[in-house]
Design a protein around this motif. Sequence first.
Motif, PDB file in Angstrom:
ATOM      1  N   GLY A  18       0.787  -1.225   0.000  1.00  0.00           N
ATOM      2  CA  GLY A  18       0.000   0.000   0.000  1.00  0.00           C
ATOM      3  C   GLY A  18       0.821   1.279   0.000  1.00  0.00           C
ATOM      4  N   LEU A  19       2.080   1.195  -0.398  1.00  0.00           N
ATOM      5  CA  LEU A  19       2.883   2.409  -0.519  1.00  0.00           C
ATOM      6  C   LEU A  19       2.471   3.198  -1.757  1.00  0.00           C
ATOM      7  CD1 LEU A  19       4.792   0.386   1.197  1.00  0.00           C
ATOM      8  CD2 LEU A  19       6.539   2.031   0.618  1.00  0.00           C
ATOM      9  N   ILE A  20       1.978   2.488  -2.761  1.00  0.00           N
ATOM     10  CA  ILE A  20       1.424   3.120  -3.954  1.00  0.00           C
ATOM     11  C   ILE A  20       0.018   2.554  -4.168  1.00  0.00           C
ATOM     12  CG2 ILE A  20       3.684   3.482  -5.043  1.00  0.00           C
ATOM     13  CD1 ILE A  20       3.045   1.100  -6.910  1.00  0.00           C
ATOM     14  N   ASP A  66       0.904   6.178 -12.056  1.00  0.00           N
ATOM     15  CA  ASP A  66       1.613   5.161 -11.269  1.00  0.00           C
ATOM     16  C   ASP A  66       3.088   5.532 -11.108  1.00  0.00           C
ATOM     17  OD1 ASP A  66      -0.720   3.468 -11.163  1.00  0.00           O
ATOM     18  OD2 ASP A  66      -0.259   2.825 -13.210  1.00  0.00           O
ATOM     19  N   MET A  67       3.690   5.995 -12.189  1.00  0.00           N
ATOM     20  CA  MET A  67       5.117   6.327 -12.132  1.00  0.00           C
ATOM     21  C   MET A  67       5.372   7.550 -11.251  1.00  0.00           C
ATOM     22  SD  MET A  67       6.629   5.213 -15.806  1.00  0.00           S
ATOM     23  CE  MET A  67       5.275   5.704 -16.867  1.00  0.00           C
ATOM     24  N   ILE A 127       2.630   4.348   3.897  1.00  0.00           N
ATOM     25  CA  ILE A 127       1.344   3.645   3.816  1.00  0.00           C
ATOM     26  C   ILE A 127       0.230   4.546   4.339  1.00  0.00           C
ATOM     27  CG2 ILE A 127       0.011   1.707   4.748  1.00  0.00           C
ATOM     28  CD1 ILE A 127       2.677   0.086   4.687  1.00  0.00           C
ATOM     29  N   GLU A 128       0.489   5.209   5.457  1.00  0.00           N
ATOM     30  CA  GLU A 128      -0.514   6.123   6.030  1.00  0.00           C
ATOM     31  C   GLU A 128      -0.854   7.230   5.031  1.00  0.00           C
ATOM     32  OE1 GLU A 128      -1.178   9.096   9.871  1.00  0.00           O
ATOM     33  OE2 GLU A 128       0.739   8.061   9.631  1.00  0.00           O
ATOM     34  N   TYR A 129       0.159   7.797   4.426  1.00  0.00           N
ATOM     35  CA  TYR A 129      -0.045   8.869   3.450  1.00  0.00           C
ATOM     36  C   TYR A 129      -0.898   8.367   2.281  1.00  0.00           C
ATOM     37  CZ  TYR A 129       0.975  12.677   0.220  1.00  0.00           C
ATOM     38  OH  TYR A 129       0.853  13.733  -0.645  1.00  0.00           O
ATOM     39  N   THR A 130      -0.542   7.225   1.740  1.00  0.00           N
ATOM     40  CA  THR A 130      -1.272   6.672   0.593  1.00  0.00           C
ATOM     41  C   THR A 130      -2.706   6.330   0.974  1.00  0.00           C
ATOM     42  OG1 THR A 130       0.801   5.784  -0.276  1.00  0.00           O
ATOM     43  CG2 THR A 130      -1.231   4.894  -1.206  1.00  0.00           C
ATOM     44  N   ASN A 131      -2.902   5.726   2.136  1.00  0.00           N
ATOM     45  CA  ASN A 131      -4.256   5.391   2.584  1.00  0.00           C
ATOM     46  C   ASN A 131      -5.121   6.634   2.724  1.00  0.00           C
ATOM     47  OD1 ASN A 131      -3.938   2.616   2.653  1.00  0.00           O
ATOM     48  ND2 ASN A 131      -3.302   2.594   4.798  1.00  0.00           N
TER      49      ASN A 131
END
Length: 140
Positions: free
Chosen positions: A24-26, A43-44, A64-68
């Motif tokens: 979940g980093l991206i 995506d890139m 992960i927190e940022y992406t979520n």
Amino acid sequence: MNISAVSKKFDLSPDTLRYYEREGLIPPVHRNESGYRDYDNYDMNWIYFVKCMRKAGVSVESMIEYTNLFLKNREGTAEARKDILREQKAEIEEKIFDLQQTLDYLNYKIDNFDDHLKNFEDRLDPYIQRKLKKENNDQK
């Protein structure tokens, strides 16, 4: 763009790219009709962002927190995401400060190395001589 091309473009292994997505980093990467990852500019951009943040020492958990937050509610979480970036910036600035102090000290040591070495050796030499003499006598 397929995973091999993206891997080469960003100098990241395909396994790392899969890890970024799996953890979940991206955000999830679009798949083509055959089920293969088909990376687009969106995506890139995410990969570039994560690579920069990880290189700077930002934790996986923070990413992960940022992406979520981004995926959950893009506009409603803007301030929370900005706070994450501010926190990470402060941590990086502290690391840079610490590294700069270390660099300054190393430069001082290098710039004064010959004098320090001469003074140290001159003071230490009689001690070393006595110690070596004692060791030689003990071995006899």
